[in-house]
Design an enzyme around this catalytic site. Sequence first.
Site, PDB file in Angstrom:
ATOM      1  CD  GLU A 220      29.269  33.823 -43.666  1.00  0.00           C
ATOM      2  OE1 GLU A 220      29.935  32.824 -43.349  1.00  0.00           O
ATOM      3  OE2 GLU A 220      29.015  34.738 -42.843  1.00  0.00           O
TER       4      GLU A 220
ATOM      5  CB  CYS B 206      33.599  35.579 -37.463  1.00  0.00           C
ATOM      6  SG  CYS B 206      33.298  33.934 -38.139  1.00  0.00           S
TER       7      CYS B 206
END
Length: 136
Positions: free
Chosen positions: A127, A85
């Site tokens: 997400e 990430c």
Amino acid sequence: MIRAICKDMAILSRKSVPATREDVQVLDDLLDTLRANADGCVGLAANMIGVNKRIIAFSIGPVNIGMINPVITKRNRPYDTEEGCLSLEGVRQTKRYESIEVEFLDRNFKQHKQIFTDFTAQIIQHEVDHCEGIII
């Protein structure tokens, strides 16, 4: 506008609030920031640019897609994987699903329900986790 990537765990761990029509600029900023980070990023959530709204953007090959208020309504075929990430260092273990159904609004606030599979499904799950304040 290209925005800086947020690494503040206090911001990233907060559950996002639903977006409204007034938040469309946030989607544009997410898409601009996604394009600017395309060499190392396939998806972003609004909290990753410091905005506590339920908005995500992701890439499917050369196409960038935005979703407003996405909700995963179905999950099928779980598997374990590792993910990285932009907001975090390194990679982490997580559980994902090979197939998901997502309800969301597009930038014109038109309702959609769509099935996604494989890597696209994995990106969306990552997400949407951000929107829930879940940090892998």
